[in-house]
Design a protein around this motif. Structure first.
Motif, mmCIF file in Angstrom:
data_model
loop_
_atom_site.group_PDB
_atom_site.id
_atom_site.type_symbol
_atom_site.label_atom_id
_atom_site.label_comp_id
_atom_site.label_asym_id
_atom_site.label_seq_id
_atom_site.Cartn_x
_atom_site.Cartn_y
_atom_site.Cartn_z
ATOM 1 N N PRO A 285 -4.253 -0.906 -13.794
ATOM 2 C CA PRO A 285 -3.622 -0.337 -14.996
ATOM 3 C C PRO A 285 -3.533 1.172 -14.903
ATOM 4 C CG PRO A 285 -5.896 -1.008 -15.445
ATOM 5 C CD PRO A 285 -5.577 -1.492 -14.073
ATOM 6 N N GLU A 286 -2.401 1.708 -15.363
ATOM 7 C CA GLU A 286 -2.222 3.153 -15.405
ATOM 8 C C GLU A 286 -1.232 3.524 -16.503
ATOM 9 O OE1 GLU A 286 1.099 3.603 -11.821
ATOM 10 O OE2 GLU A 286 -1.000 4.113 -11.396
ATOM 11 N N GLU A 287 -1.712 4.232 -17.503
ATOM 12 C CA GLU A 287 -0.881 4.764 -18.589
ATOM 13 C C GLU A 287 0.014 3.706 -19.231
ATOM 14 O OE1 GLU A 287 1.205 8.105 -17.062
ATOM 15 O OE2 GLU A 287 -0.599 9.252 -16.619
ATOM 16 N N GLY A 288 -0.586 2.615 -19.635
ATOM 17 C CA GLY A 288 0.147 1.585 -20.349
ATOM 18 C C GLY A 288 0.969 0.662 -19.497
ATOM 19 N N THR A 289 0.926 0.852 -18.180
ATOM 20 C CA THR A 289 1.652 -0.043 -17.289
ATOM 21 C C THR A 289 0.752 -0.370 -16.101
ATOM 22 O OG1 THR A 289 3.672 -0.312 -15.988
ATOM 23 C CG2 THR A 289 2.747 1.896 -16.100
ATOM 24 N N PHE A 290 1.338 -0.798 -14.996
ATOM 25 C CA PHE A 290 0.560 -1.115 -13.806
ATOM 26 C C PHE A 290 1.075 -0.318 -12.622
ATOM 27 C CE2 PHE A 290 -0.251 -5.010 -16.264
ATOM 28 C CZ PHE A 290 -1.636 -5.101 -16.121
ATOM 29 N N SER A 291 0.194 -0.105 -11.665
ATOM 30 C CA SER A 291 0.568 0.575 -10.430
ATOM 31 C C SER A 291 1.435 -0.337 -9.580
ATOM 32 C CB SER A 291 -0.696 0.944 -9.644
ATOM 33 O OG SER A 291 -1.306 -0.243 -9.122
ATOM 34 N N ILE A 292 1.916 0.178 -8.454
ATOM 35 C CA ILE A 292 2.581 -0.685 -7.499
ATOM 36 C C ILE A 292 1.562 -1.691 -6.979
ATOM 37 C CG2 ILE A 292 4.252 1.076 -6.814
ATOM 38 C CD1 ILE A 292 2.580 1.546 -4.307
ATOM 39 N N PRO A 293 1.981 -2.891 -6.579
ATOM 40 C CA PRO A 293 1.034 -3.895 -6.097
ATOM 41 C C PRO A 293 0.545 -3.587 -4.684
ATOM 42 C CG PRO A 293 3.057 -4.894 -6.975
ATOM 43 C CD PRO A 293 3.332 -3.434 -6.783
ATOM 44 N N TYR A 294 -0.706 -3.949 -4.424
ATOM 45 C CA TYR A 294 -1.326 -3.766 -3.113
ATOM 46 C C TYR A 294 -1.753 -5.126 -2.566
ATOM 47 C CZ TYR A 294 -1.650 1.058 -4.719
ATOM 48 O OH TYR A 294 -1.348 2.311 -5.190
ATOM 49 N N ASN A 295 -1.323 -5.438 -1.350
ATOM 50 C CA ASN A 295 -1.769 -6.654 -0.683
ATOM 51 C C ASN A 295 -3.269 -6.539 -0.445
ATOM 52 O OD1 ASN A 295 -2.349 -8.510 1.651
ATOM 53 N ND2 ASN A 295 -0.143 -8.867 1.497
ATOM 54 N N ILE A 296 -4.044 -7.585 -0.797
ATOM 55 C CA ILE A 296 -5.504 -7.478 -0.688
ATOM 56 C C ILE A 296 -6.007 -7.814 0.708
ATOM 57 C CG2 ILE A 296 -5.753 -7.985 -3.147
ATOM 58 C CD1 ILE A 296 -6.953 -10.693 -2.343
ATOM 59 N N GLY A 297 -5.101 -8.131 1.637
ATOM 60 C CA GLY A 297 -5.484 -8.242 3.036
ATOM 61 C C GLY A 297 -6.152 -9.553 3.421
ATOM 62 N N LYS A 298 -6.470 -9.626 4.702
ATOM 63 C CA LYS A 298 -7.193 -10.771 5.252
ATOM 64 C C LYS A 298 -8.690 -10.591 4.983
ATOM 65 C CE LYS A 298 -5.355 -9.844 9.291
ATOM 66 N NZ LYS A 298 -4.969 -9.871 10.714
ATOM 67 N N PRO A 299 -9.483 -11.643 4.927
ATOM 68 C CA PRO A 299 -9.161 -13.041 5.208
ATOM 69 C C PRO A 299 -8.681 -13.838 3.998
ATOM 70 C CG PRO A 299 -11.502 -12.814 4.904
ATOM 71 C CD PRO A 299 -10.935 -11.430 4.755
ATOM 72 N N VAL A 300 -8.605 -13.196 2.811
ATOM 73 C CA VAL A 300 -8.102 -13.944 1.656
ATOM 74 C C VAL A 300 -6.653 -14.343 1.898
ATOM 75 C CG1 VAL A 300 -7.548 -13.816 -0.791
ATOM 76 C CG2 VAL A 300 -9.721 -12.920 0.033
ATOM 77 N N ASN A 301 -5.838 -13.400 2.347
ATOM 78 C CA ASN A 301 -4.446 -13.717 2.646
ATOM 79 C C ASN A 301 -4.301 -14.186 4.092
ATOM 80 O OD1 ASN A 301 -3.282 -13.187 0.121
ATOM 81 N ND2 ASN A 301 -3.235 -10.990 0.528
ATOM 82 N N SER A 302 -3.346 -15.068 4.288
ATOM 83 C CA SER A 302 -3.095 -15.651 5.605
ATOM 84 C C SER A 302 -1.596 -15.846 5.770
ATOM 85 C CB SER A 302 -3.823 -16.994 5.731
ATOM 86 O OG SER A 302 -3.210 -17.967 4.883
ATOM 87 N N SER A 303 -1.196 -16.502 6.842
ATOM 88 C CA SER A 303 0.222 -16.779 7.042
ATOM 89 C C SER A 303 0.682 -17.984 6.232
ATOM 90 C CB SER A 303 0.503 -17.014 8.530
ATOM 91 O OG SER A 303 -0.267 -18.102 9.018
ATOM 92 N N GLU A 304 -0.238 -18.645 5.530
ATOM 93 C CA GLU A 304 0.102 -19.784 4.661
ATOM 94 C C GLU A 304 0.127 -19.325 3.205
ATOM 95 O OE1 GLU A 304 0.977 -22.584 5.989
ATOM 96 O OE2 GLU A 304 0.370 -22.160 8.048
ATOM 97 N N ASP A 305 0.173 -20.270 2.279
ATOM 98 C CA ASP A 305 0.183 -19.943 0.853
ATOM 99 C C ASP A 305 -1.234 -19.671 0.362
ATOM 100 O OD1 ASP A 305 2.911 -20.067 0.135
ATOM 101 O OD2 ASP A 305 2.847 -22.250 0.183
ATOM 102 N N ASP A 306 -1.432 -18.521 -0.246
ATOM 103 C CA ASP A 306 -2.722 -18.123 -0.812
ATOM 104 C C ASP A 306 -2.467 -17.681 -2.250
ATOM 105 O OD1 ASP A 306 -4.097 -18.224 1.876
ATOM 106 O OD2 ASP A 306 -2.611 -16.665 2.251
ATOM 107 N N PHE A 307 -3.233 -18.194 -3.197
ATOM 108 C CA PHE A 307 -2.858 -18.024 -4.605
ATOM 109 C C PHE A 307 -4.052 -18.296 -5.512
ATOM 110 C CE2 PHE A 307 -2.062 -22.179 -2.985
ATOM 111 C CZ PHE A 307 -2.476 -23.067 -3.959
ATOM 112 N N SER A 308 -3.844 -18.167 -6.796
ATOM 113 C CA SER A 308 -4.806 -18.429 -7.876
ATOM 114 C C SER A 308 -6.172 -17.795 -7.603
ATOM 115 C CB SER A 308 -4.932 -19.931 -8.172
ATOM 116 O OG SER A 308 -5.409 -20.672 -7.082
ATOM 117 N N PHE A 309 -6.154 -16.471 -7.535
ATOM 118 C CA PHE A 309 -7.343 -15.654 -7.255
ATOM 119 C C PHE A 309 -8.048 -15.312 -8.556
ATOM 120 C CE2 PHE A 309 -9.327 -11.508 -6.890
ATOM 121 C CZ PHE A 309 -9.841 -11.434 -5.607
ATOM 122 N N VAL A 310 -9.385 -15.487 -8.601
ATOM 123 C CA VAL A 310 -10.192 -15.048 -9.749
ATOM 124 C C VAL A 310 -11.436 -14.353 -9.213
ATOM 125 C CG1 VAL A 310 -9.354 -16.826 -11.329
ATOM 126 C CG2 VAL A 310 -11.383 -17.278 -9.942
#
Length: 655
Positions: free
Chosen positions: A374-399
């Motif tokens: 969050p920044e000044e009532g909106t959001f920043s540009i998105p940042y990829n959170i990297g490996k190993p959470v992300n992979s070449s397959e579908d990665d989703f529903s992060f909490v």
């Protein structure tokens, strides 16, 4: 991948014009299955027809799509490749994007980038294409971002589909699973991937190691014979928001095309059972609303939808939740977050960070997880959170529990027990969530290319205020840290040389280095005899300050030269100048005189305000067309280039 993740628009319905008459009836039946998202049944017929030698763009699209929208991107590669190579003349550009995503699933990133470049060349206004071009070094950034989490497989996964983890108010894990037995209610939905319907389960955390107990279905009327998934709980645990097929008051409904969509529902806890199931008022029979994420204070609900103002296949929205339980109007999160692709599965952490899955932002393939702060009532540009959470397959529903740094996400990556699995993680390092960029260059002499060490280099903001200064090293190299999406002036100075400037406009690329070399020309005011009446621009060998026809604003090319005037006046404090502005001969004399006055004032204003020069050191006025530098007067027919020579400002030394 499961149906509830891929409710898509009816644009996937393609008319199939068959050439082989013997296959027409089979293909019509397959098309009907495809229209109902029964991809598995449709694919069997399409593959059989293809094996018998039939080929068409439509056939290749549908076989590729039947894999792509089931999360089997690696199997779609061969069909999209055939489509792109054999039917490139009449190709929907969306298939270039899908082909690139599929290539990433088999880690052919160079080939995927080449296809994305083709995609950008054709549709350079598409947000996905813009993000690709502005983050060409995305793999380097993802490597820098990687290693912030350690992963652990958990015991609750089954041989079916398990995903959409969330925390209840006590920190226990709630998730969706199709581990229940097959049911013969209707094949309209689970024919998507031949998985049973989803129910909601809870697994209590049973010890200090965050190990999970046996998964049990949520009690009450929350589970039905159709799909339920993706929950979000109020802080007191008394309210849950969840996703369900369009099944209200024991009636299953569909849109105008017969497709059963998704809706958001709310339930209240009574004892140990969920009761008073109600659908939210911004649902619709004609589009899906899914995957709720409630803020910690309960004031806003985030969700994914393909409602009418959606940019792509699905966008992220937020809606205000009022104290009495009613809702405001849904608000699209905008182009910084949403693309023409899929943005889905939002999660709002207690600190207000938004995590979500997307295939529109640049990633490793399929859906990747991104974070925006969050920044000044909106959001920043998105940042990829990297490996190993992300992979070449579908990665989703992060909490994520930000206190314990423990969380969960889902993936269909290889090595799991079922179609989708839930993974546990521990965050061990902070993510990069600021856009950092750099600028560097080499200072050289303009004619010889000789490196100029020990040159003074100054970084200024867009208003000409000094931010930082440095000295070029023995190889003539300088460098500064800069911010994203900002405008800067870079100035180089050295004795016996004219100052040189360049304007830098940074972009949104992450961890990006701008290369800005600067060249200095022999000259400067040292060891030069300058007298009142000399034109400072000529002494410094500057380009002429030109104006557009009938305009008085400072052009970008003129800004660079004016910065050199400013640099000289800052270095030599005794200099005073008179700005003399001129016009060409076109238009009446009186009009041109007034225009030149505006040009003189505009030039003086720039030097004073942007350069911070004392106004007492600069005077000026307009001379209209009275001092032409060529023969282009009212009686001469001149071209535009000749007229341009007269639209200028001069900088006459007074002392």
């Amino acid at each position: 991948m499961n149906f509830v993740k891929y409710i898509i628009s009816t644009f996937l319905i393609f008319m199939f014009s068959g050439v082989l008459i013997a296959q027409e009836k089979r293909l019509m039946r397959a098309d009907e299955n495809f229209r109902r998202y029964a991809f598995v049944d449709a694919r069997k017929i399409y593959l059989d027809v293809a094996e018998k030698g039939y080929a068409s763009a439509d056939l290749f699209k549908k076989i590729g799509d039947s894999y792509y929208f089931n999360g089997q991107l690696e199997k779609s590669v061969v069909w999209y490749e055939k489509l792109v190579k054999e039917y490139s003349d009449d190709l929907d550009t969306e298939y270039l994007f899908r082909y690139a995503q599929s290539l990433k699933s088999i880690k052919q990133y160079d080939e995927a980038d080449q296809i994305m470049q083709m995609f950008y060349n054709i549709t350079n206004t598409d947000q996905r294409a813009v993000y690709f071009v502005s983050t060409r070094d995305y793999l380097r950034f993802i490597e820098m971002q990687s290693g912030k989490f350690t992963l652990k497989k958990i015991s609750i996964n089954s041989s079916f589909s398990d995903y959409a983890p969330s925390f209840d108010n006590l920190g226990n894990l709630v998730f969706a699973s199709s581990r229940g037995s097959y049911r013969s209610v209707s094949k309209v939905i689970h024919e998507w991937n031949e998985m049973p319907f989803l129910d909601l389960y809870k697994s209590d955390i049973i010890n200090e190691k965050d190990e999970l107990g046996q998964a049990k279905k949520l009690k009450g009327k929350i589970n039905t014979k159709f799909h339920e998934s993706s929950t979000s709980f109020s802080s007191d645990g008394q309210i849950v928001y969840f996703t369900r097929n369009n099944f209200t008051k024991k009636k299953l409904k569909s849109d105008a095309n017969g497709t059963i969509l998704l809706k958001l529902y709310r339930a209240r806890l009574e004892g140990s059972k969920w009761v008073d199931i109600e659908e939210l008022p911004f649902n619709s029979e004609e589009y899906s609303v899914a995957h709720p994420a409630l803020t910690a204070d309960g004031k806003y609900l985030y969700f994914a939808s393909d409602m009418p103002d959606t940019r792509g296949l699905s966008d992220l929205y937020k809606v205000e939740v009022f104290p009495d339980g009613t809702f405001g109007e849904p608000i699209n999160l905008g182009d910084k977050i949403n693309t023409e692709g899929r943005e889905t599965f939002p999660y709002i952490s207690n600190s207000g960070r938004l995590y979500f899955a997307s295939d529109g932002h640049v990633g490793l393939g399929g859906l990747d997880i991104f974070v925006t702060v969050p920044e000044e009532g909106t959001f920043s540009i998105p940042y990829n959170i990297g490996k190993p959470v992300n992979s070449s397959e579908d990665d989703f529903s992060f909490v994520l529990n930000e206190e314990t740094k423990i969380g969960y996400f889902s993936s269909n990556r290889k090595g799991g027990k079922g179609n989708d699995d839930i993974y546990s993680f521990k965050q061990i390092d902070e993510l990069i969530t600021t856009c950092r960029q750099y600028v560097s260059g080499v200072i050289t002499e303009d004619l010889t290319g000789v490196v100029l060490p020990n040159s003074n280099v100054i970084l200024l903001d867009n208003d000409g205020n000094e931010i930082e200064k440095t000295i070029s090293n023995d190889k003539g190299v300088y460098s500064f840290n800069v911010e994203c999406e900002e405008s800067y002036i870079i100035r180089a100075l050295k004795d016996n040389y004219n100052p040189s400037e360049d304007i830098l406009l940074t972009n949104t690329a992450l961890e990006y280095t701008h290369k800005v070399p600067l060249q200095l020309s022999k000259g400067g005011l040292n060891n030069k005899e300058i007298l009142p009446g000399d034109d400072l621009a000529k002494v410094l060998d500057l380009q002429i300050i030109y104006f557009d026809l009938d305009k008085s604003f400072i052009r970008p090319d003129a800004e660079i030269e004016l910065q050199k005037i400013i640099a000289a006046m800052k270095e030599y404090l005794e200099i005073k100048i008179d700005v003399r502005s001129h016009t060409d001969s076109r238009a009446p004399d009186s009009y041109n005189l007034a225009l030149s006055e505006r040009r003189a004032k505009s030039t003086i204003k720039y030097i004073v305000e942007r350069g911070g020069i004392d106004p007492s050191r600069i005077t000026g006025r307009g001379y209209g067309e009275s001092s032409l530098v060529n023969e282009c007067d009212n009686t001469t027919n001149c071209n535009e280039k000749q007229h341009q020579e007269n639209r200028r400002s001069e900088f006459i030394l007074l002392e």
